[in-house]
Design a protein around this motif. Sequence first.
Motif, short mmCIF file in Angstrom:
data_model
loop_
_atom_site.label_atom_id
_atom_site.label_comp_id
_atom_site.label_asym_id
_atom_site.label_seq_id
_atom_site.Cartn_x
_atom_site.Cartn_y
_atom_site.Cartn_z
N LEU B 11 57.34 9.52 55.08
CA LEU B 11 56.36 9.02 56.06
C LEU B 11 56.92 9.12 57.46
N LEU B 13 57.38 11.82 61.13
CA LEU B 13 56.53 12.42 62.15
C LEU B 13 55.40 13.25 61.54
N ILE B 14 55.77 14.15 60.63
CA ILE B 14 54.78 15.10 60.12
C ILE B 14 53.75 14.40 59.23
N ARG B 36 61.28 6.43 51.33
CA ARG B 36 62.49 6.00 50.66
C ARG B 36 62.88 4.56 50.99
N SER B 37 62.84 4.20 52.25
CA SER B 37 63.37 2.88 52.64
C SER B 37 62.27 1.83 52.74
N THR B 40 60.80 1.61 56.31
CA THR B 40 59.73 2.54 56.67
C THR B 40 58.42 2.15 56.00
N VAL B 71 59.57 15.37 53.38
CA VAL B 71 60.94 14.83 53.54
C VAL B 71 61.82 15.97 54.07
N SER B 98 60.58 23.23 57.02
CA SER B 98 60.76 24.27 58.03
C SER B 98 61.39 25.53 57.46
N GLY B 130 60.11 9.56 62.43
CA GLY B 130 59.77 8.27 61.84
C GLY B 130 58.28 8.02 61.79
N1 NAP Z 1 59.84 17.39 63.21
C1 NAP Z 1 59.50 18.65 63.34
O1 NAP Z 1 59.55 19.20 64.46
C2 NAP Z 1 59.05 19.44 62.13
C3 NAP Z 1 58.18 20.54 62.31
C4 NAP Z 1 57.77 21.25 61.19
C5 NAP Z 1 58.23 20.91 59.93
N2 NAP Z 1 59.09 19.84 59.79
C6 NAP Z 1 59.57 19.51 58.44
O2 NAP Z 1 58.88 18.35 58.02
C7 NAP Z 1 59.70 17.59 57.14
C8 NAP Z 1 59.69 16.14 57.60
O3 NAP Z 1 60.08 16.10 58.96
P1 NAP Z 1 59.71 14.86 59.88
O4 NAP Z 1 59.91 15.33 61.28
O5 NAP Z 1 58.41 14.27 59.48
O6 NAP Z 1 60.92 13.87 59.49
P2 NAP Z 1 61.14 12.34 59.82
O7 NAP Z 1 60.21 11.84 60.86
O8 NAP Z 1 62.60 12.17 60.02
O9 NAP Z 1 60.73 11.63 58.42
C9 NAP Z 1 61.38 11.98 57.22
C10 NAP Z 1 60.84 11.15 56.06
O10 NAP Z 1 61.51 11.59 54.88
C11 NAP Z 1 62.11 10.46 54.24
N3 NAP Z 1 63.42 10.87 53.69
C12 NAP Z 1 64.51 11.24 54.38
N4 NAP Z 1 65.52 11.55 53.58
C13 NAP Z 1 65.06 11.37 52.32
C14 NAP Z 1 65.65 11.52 51.05
N5 NAP Z 1 66.92 11.95 50.92
N6 NAP Z 1 64.87 11.23 49.97
C15 NAP Z 1 63.61 10.79 50.12
N7 NAP Z 1 63.01 10.64 51.32
C16 NAP Z 1 63.73 10.92 52.39
C17 NAP Z 1 62.29 9.44 55.31
O11 NAP Z 1 62.29 8.17 54.73
P3 NAP Z 1 62.95 6.91 55.47
O12 NAP Z 1 62.16 6.71 56.74
O13 NAP Z 1 62.73 5.82 54.51
O14 NAP Z 1 64.39 7.26 55.72
C18 NAP Z 1 61.08 9.67 56.20
O15 NAP Z 1 59.98 8.96 55.69
C19 NAP Z 1 61.07 18.26 57.14
O16 NAP Z 1 61.21 19.04 55.98
C20 NAP Z 1 61.02 19.17 58.35
O17 NAP Z 1 61.81 20.33 58.14
C21 NAP Z 1 59.47 19.10 60.87
#
Ligand code: NAP
Lengths: 303, 303
Positions: B11, B13-14, B36-37, B40, B71, B98, B130
Motif C-alpha cells: 500500500l 505510492l503506486i 506488511r506492517s 501502514t 511491493v 519497474s 508510502g
Molecule cells: N515509486 C515509483 O516511482 C515507481 C514507479 C513505477 C513502478 N514502481 C514499482 O512499484 C512498486 C511499489 O513501489 P512504491 O513506490 O509504491 O513503493 P512504496 O511506496 O515504498 O510502498 C511499498 C509497499 O510495499 C510493502 N513492502 C515493502 N517491502 C515488502 C516486503 N518485503 N514484503 C511485503 N511487502 C513489502 C510496503 O509495506 P510497509 O509499508 O508495511 O513497509 C509498502 O506498502 C515497486 O515494485 C516499484 O518498483 C515504483
Amino acid sequence: MSYPKVALIGLGLIASSMFWAMRRAGMDSHVTGYARSQDTRDTARRIGLCDEIVDTAEDAVRGADLVVLAVPVGAMGRVAQAIGPCLKPGCSITDVGSVKAAVIEQVRPHLPEGVNFVPAHPMAGTEHSGPEAGFAQLFDNRWCLIVPDGASDEATERLEAYWQALGANTERMDVAHHDQVCAVVSHIPHLIAYTMVGVADDLSRVSDQEVIKFSAAGFRDFTRIAASDPTMWRDVFMNNKDATLEILGRFTEELFALQRCIRTGDGDTLHDYFTRTRGIRRGIVEAGQDTDAPDFGRGGKKD
Amino acid sequence: MSYPKVALIGLGLIASSMFWAMRRAGMDSHVTGYARSQDTRDTARRIGLCDEIVDTAEDAVRGADLVVLAVPVGAMGRVAQAIGPCLKPGCSITDVGSVKAAVIEQVRPHLPEGVNFVPAHPMAGTEHSGPEAGFAQLFDNRWCLIVPDGASDEATERLEAYWQALGANTERMDVAHHDQVCAVVSHIPHLIAYTMVGVADDLSRVSDQEVIKFSAAGFRDFTRIAASDPTMWRDVFMNNKDATLEILGRFTEELFALQRCIRTGDGDTLHDYFTRTRGIRRGIVEAGQDTDAPDFGRGGKKD
Ligand SMILES: NC(=O)c1ccc[n+]([C@@H]2O[C@H](COP(=O)([O-])OP(=O)(O)OC[C@H]3O[C@@H](n4cnc5c(N)ncnc54)[C@H](OP(=O)(O)O)[C@@H]3O)[C@@H](O)[C@H]2O)c1
Ligand SMILES: NC(=O)c1ccc[n+]([C@@H]2O[C@H](COP(=O)([O-])OP(=O)(O)OC[C@H]3O[C@@H](n4cnc5c(N)ncnc54)[C@H](OP(=O)(O)O)[C@@H]3O)[C@@H](O)[C@H]2O)c1
C-alpha cells in the motif's frame, strides 16, 4: 547608485535579460549594445534591445561607466583586447562568464590602469540562447557570484547593488573556489546530462523514438540540460579544466563502485548509498532552494 | 469491463494512487488492501484507503478478480508464494514492478494453473513513498507498459482497459525489451543522479552548505531524483543487472571520451558532441513529451 552609461558586449540570453531587468528596475542608464554578427545586431534593433546598437565593440564602450562582457568564455580575451584602449578611465568592467580563473587571466592583461575589473557570474540560465531568449525575471532570487579579485570595495559594492537591482542575490567568492563550486553544482551535472543523452541516442536496440516516447521516466530532464548552447559549454570545459577533471575523477570512481555493487549483487552497499544521498535533498528543501517543479536551474519563466 | 473485486498487495505510492484513480474513474470495484506492517495498515484505515484493509495477504486475495502486486521488486516472489494457493481460479494477477524479467521469473512458479498473469509497469512516480503519498492524477497521460508474456488476449485487453481508466496510455512490449528501455530512460538516469549527489556530499573543499545554496545551477534536480526510495532502487538494480550494466558500460565509455577531450583540449569534439545531443531534445519537444517545467518523470502533482 547605478551606472549612467552601460555597454553590453555580446547580446545573447544573459545580456538581453540584463537589459530587460534594468528596464524593469526603472534604471535610467543609457545602454549601448554590440554583438559580433550583423544578424544579431539587426534582431536587437528590431526588438528594441538597448537604447542603441552599434557596429563595433570599440564604439560601444566609449564613455561607458560599466562595460559588461557577455560573450562565451573563450571569446572574452579577444574582446578585452579590442576594447581595452577605448575604455574610459575609472570605469568599471565586469563579465558574466561561467568560469572565473581563465577569464581573469585572459582579460586582465588587456585592461589599462585605473579601470575597475570586477568579475561576476550570474547563476541563472535557460537552454535557449540569442538576443530573443532574454527576459526580465531571469535573475530573480538567483545568485550572482561576485569575484572581486583585488577590485576596490567601492567598485565591488557598486556592482553588487547593480545585480541586486536586477533581482539577484549576491555573494563574494574567491576565484579558485568559484570554479570548484561551479564544477560541482553546474559544470559536471551538465557534462553528465550530455553524456546520458549521447548514450541513449547511440543505442541500436532501443530506438530514438522509444527514448523520446518514454523519456518522462527520468531521462527527459537530462535532455533539457543537454540542449544548452554547445559553444558556451565547450568553452566552459576548455577553461575550467582542473576543477572539472577533479570532480569528474571523483564521479567515475564512485560510479565504478556502484557498478561493482550491481555486478556482485551487493544490495546492502547500494541501499546505504541511496539512503545517504537523501540528506542533501532534505537540506535543499529546508533551505527553500527547491519548489515542486524542478527546473534545472531555470528559475524565471518566460511568459 | 472492470474487475468486481480488486486486491492491492502493498500500500505504497503506486497502490494508493491506483486506489484513488479507481475512485476518480467511478469504478464500483470492491477493493481490499494489505500491507506488511501494522503501521501502514493503520494509516491506510485512518485515511480511508481501500474499502477494507485486512491483516494477511492471503485474506486480501481470496475471491479477488484482479490481484495487484505493488511491493518492491525483490519482495514479489515471496508475496506470490504466500498468496498463490489462495487465488481464485480464472482471476487475473498483475504487478507494477519497474523490472519485468526478474519479477516474472520469481512470481510465475508460484501461480496455479488457470490464473492469468499479466505483468505491467506504470511509468509514473514521485520521490515520495508510502500509503499517504498517492494521488488520483499520478498516471494521467503517463505510459503503462503491458508485458503479456503469454497471457491471453482477453486478459491483456481487460488489464489495458483498466489502466486506461486510471488515466494511463498503454503499450505492449516484450520482456527483455522492456528491461532495456527502462534501463535507458529511467534506471541509469537514477543511478547517475544518485552518484552525482553522493560525490557532492563527499567533497571537502566545497561544503554541503554551498552545494545546497547554489544547487539551482543544475545540480538541484539530481537531488530530487536521488531522494527516491532506497529499497525500491536497490531492488531495481539487483534485478535488472544485465541491462543496467550494459548501459552503464556505454555511459562510462562515452564519459571517458569526453573527459579525454577536456584533458587534451579537444574543443571541436566536445562541440560536436554537445551539438548532436540537441536532436533528441527536439524530438521530445515535437512529440509533446515535455512542458516548460521538467519534473523528472513526475507528471501529476499532488495538490
Ligand atoms: N515509486 C515509483 O516511482 C515507481 C514507479 C513505477 C513502478 N514502481 C514499482 O512499484 C512498486 C511499489 O513501489 P512504491 O513506490 O509504491 O513503493 P512504496 O511506496 O515504498 O510502498 C511499498 C509497499 O510495499 C510493502 N513492502 C515493502 N517491502 C515488502 C516486503 N518485503 N514484503 C511485503 N511487502 C513489502 C510496503 O509495506 P510497509 O509499508 O508495511 O513497509 C509498502 O506498502 C515497486 O515494485 C516499484 O518498483 C515504483
Ligand atoms: N546561458 C547560461 O545558462 C549562462 C549562465 C550564466 C553565465 N553564462 C555566461 O554568459 C556568457 C554569455 O552566455 P549567453 O547564454 O548569453 O550566450 P548566447 O545567448 O549564446 O550569446 C552569446 C553572445 O556572444 C556573442 N559572441 C559569440 N562568440 C563571440 C566571439 N567569438 N566574439 C565576439 N562575440 C561573440 C554572440 O554574438 P552573435 O549572436 O553575433 O554570434 C552573442 O551575442 C557566457 O560566457 C556564459 O558562460 C551563461
